[in-house]
Design an enzyme around this catalytic site. Sequence first.
Site, mmCIF file in Angstrom:
data_model
loop_
_atom_site.group_PDB
_atom_site.id
_atom_site.type_symbol
_atom_site.label_atom_id
_atom_site.label_comp_id
_atom_site.label_asym_id
_atom_site.label_seq_id
_atom_site.Cartn_x
_atom_site.Cartn_y
_atom_site.Cartn_z
ATOM 1 C CE1 TYR A 1 24.947 -17.395 -45.407
ATOM 2 C CE2 TYR A 1 25.827 -15.684 -43.955
ATOM 3 C CZ TYR A 1 25.867 -16.982 -44.458
ATOM 4 O OH TYR A 1 26.801 -17.879 -43.988
ATOM 5 C CB SER B 1 26.923 -17.611 -40.017
ATOM 6 O OG SER B 1 27.636 -16.406 -40.193
HETATM 7 P P1 NDP Z 1 31.248 -23.200 -49.910
HETATM 8 O O1 NDP Z 1 30.532 -22.352 -50.921
HETATM 9 O O2 NDP Z 1 32.676 -23.514 -50.140
HETATM 10 O O3 NDP Z 1 30.443 -24.571 -49.705
HETATM 11 C C1 NDP Z 1 29.037 -24.615 -49.727
HETATM 12 C C2 NDP Z 1 28.610 -26.060 -49.902
HETATM 13 O O4 NDP Z 1 27.180 -26.117 -49.848
HETATM 14 C C3 NDP Z 1 29.041 -26.658 -51.229
HETATM 15 O O5 NDP Z 1 29.567 -27.941 -50.998
HETATM 16 C C4 NDP Z 1 27.750 -26.756 -52.024
HETATM 17 O O6 NDP Z 1 27.788 -27.924 -52.844
HETATM 18 C C5 NDP Z 1 26.744 -26.952 -50.910
HETATM 19 N N1 NDP Z 1 25.403 -26.612 -51.337
HETATM 20 C C6 NDP Z 1 24.936 -25.407 -51.733
HETATM 21 N N2 NDP Z 1 23.649 -25.515 -52.104
HETATM 22 C C7 NDP Z 1 23.303 -26.816 -51.943
HETATM 23 C C8 NDP Z 1 22.112 -27.560 -52.162
HETATM 24 N N3 NDP Z 1 20.993 -26.982 -52.624
HETATM 25 N N4 NDP Z 1 22.107 -28.886 -51.902
HETATM 26 C C9 NDP Z 1 23.237 -29.492 -51.438
HETATM 27 N N5 NDP Z 1 24.393 -28.843 -51.204
HETATM 28 C C10 NDP Z 1 24.415 -27.516 -51.462
HETATM 29 O O7 NDP Z 1 31.044 -22.442 -48.523
HETATM 30 P P2 NDP Z 1 31.488 -22.784 -47.011
HETATM 31 O O8 NDP Z 1 32.241 -24.035 -46.944
HETATM 32 O O9 NDP Z 1 32.055 -21.556 -46.462
HETATM 33 O O10 NDP Z 1 30.045 -22.948 -46.361
HETATM 34 C C11 NDP Z 1 29.655 -24.028 -45.542
HETATM 35 C C12 NDP Z 1 28.699 -23.520 -44.482
HETATM 36 O O11 NDP Z 1 29.411 -22.665 -43.588
HETATM 37 C C13 NDP Z 1 27.532 -22.695 -45.023
HETATM 38 O O12 NDP Z 1 26.344 -23.056 -44.345
HETATM 39 C C14 NDP Z 1 27.926 -21.274 -44.668
HETATM 40 O O13 NDP Z 1 26.810 -20.437 -44.530
HETATM 41 C C15 NDP Z 1 28.652 -21.498 -43.365
HETATM 42 N N6 NDP Z 1 29.550 -20.409 -42.948
HETATM 43 C C16 NDP Z 1 30.626 -20.076 -43.721
HETATM 44 C C17 NDP Z 1 31.468 -19.034 -43.332
HETATM 45 C C18 NDP Z 1 32.643 -18.584 -44.156
HETATM 46 O O14 NDP Z 1 33.226 -17.523 -43.851
HETATM 47 N N7 NDP Z 1 33.049 -19.337 -45.182
HETATM 48 C C19 NDP Z 1 31.211 -18.289 -42.086
HETATM 49 C C20 NDP Z 1 30.075 -18.746 -41.347
HETATM 50 C C21 NDP Z 1 29.287 -19.768 -41.771
HETATM 51 P P3 NDP Z 1 27.156 -28.060 -54.321
HETATM 52 O O15 NDP Z 1 27.264 -26.716 -54.982
HETATM 53 O O16 NDP Z 1 28.030 -29.112 -54.935
HETATM 54 O O17 NDP Z 1 25.765 -28.540 -54.110
#
Ligand code: NDP
Length: 252
Positions: free
Chosen positions: A159, A146
């Site tokens: 974070y 990020s």
């Molecule tokens: P979402 O919350 O939409 O997606 C997060 C995903 O991570 C979900 O599919 C969730 O699935 C999964 N997840 C969380 N915990 C676990 C776990 N313990 N085991 C397996 N899967 C897990 O967020 P984003 O799509 O935005 O995030 C994706 C990535 O992008 C992250 O790493 C985030 O930090 C990064 N990011 C996002 C930004 C933004 O503005 N959105 C900016 C910069 C980086 P489930 O709950 O089904 O397990």
Amino acid sequence: MNNSYELNQRVAVVTGASSGIGTEIARTLARSGARVALLSRRTDRLDDLAAKIIADGGQALAVAADVAGDLGPAVEAVHAAYGRVDLVINNAGVMLANPFPAGRSDEWTRMIDTNLTGLLNVTRAFTADLVEAGAEGTADLVNISSVGAHLIFPNYAVYDATKAAVTHLSANLRSEFGPLGVRVTNLEPGLVESELADHIDNPEVAAHLQNWRTEVPPLAAADVADVVAFITSRPKQVNLGHLTVLPTVQAA
Ligand code: NDP
């Protein structure tokens, strides 16, 4: 955005595929010809996504996995269905935000376990596959960090620290994997539309972020997925090692 790239014969694992950026990465890789294993905890969502990808002519497999837990059964399921993995997208992540003095060690533990330890677990689980694939052809490890890895945001200290660790880890991993033929990419998105902010339980912090997102309209998750598919479809000798992808109007 419905771009596709040349990823035929590739076998991909996408963590955090049940929502946001991960869902769109999975869809784009599958549209580009990769067989895609979808990993996360919410299997109902993964089943729906796999069904949609298959209905669109792609190949996808829903695999229940907590990246912070035992990945043995997930690795077995992926190998049984698709064989050796040559493309790993470490995307699963959580963003929880509160003032540091609130002392929310529950949130700190969850973020460290998911964003850092989970990423290490998944990478370890598929390292042998990647190294073997890299010796013969193209292999990719893509870590979704990020811009928070470099920026200073009050309330997001832990974070941001996990993402700084991912960015630093990626650079170091590249120094070991590159010589083995495995590309490593660290991708740092700015604001992206997803469910990421929905887990913030502090109303003031959540409102502040919502205001920012009104001023700076986020990228669509598909925009980030397009970049990931572009990166991983380059010729074997080309490694886009470190990238940021921002909404045009986001200053930093
Ligand atoms: P979402 O919350 O939409 O997606 C997060 C995903 O991570 C979900 O599919 C969730 O699935 C999964 N997840 C969380 N915990 C676990 C776990 N313990 N085991 C397996 N899967 C897990 O967020 P984003 O799509 O935005 O995030 C994706 C990535 O992008 C992250 O790493 C985030 O930090 C990064 N990011 C996002 C930004 C933004 O503005 N959105 C900016 C910069 C980086 P489930 O709950 O089904 O397990």
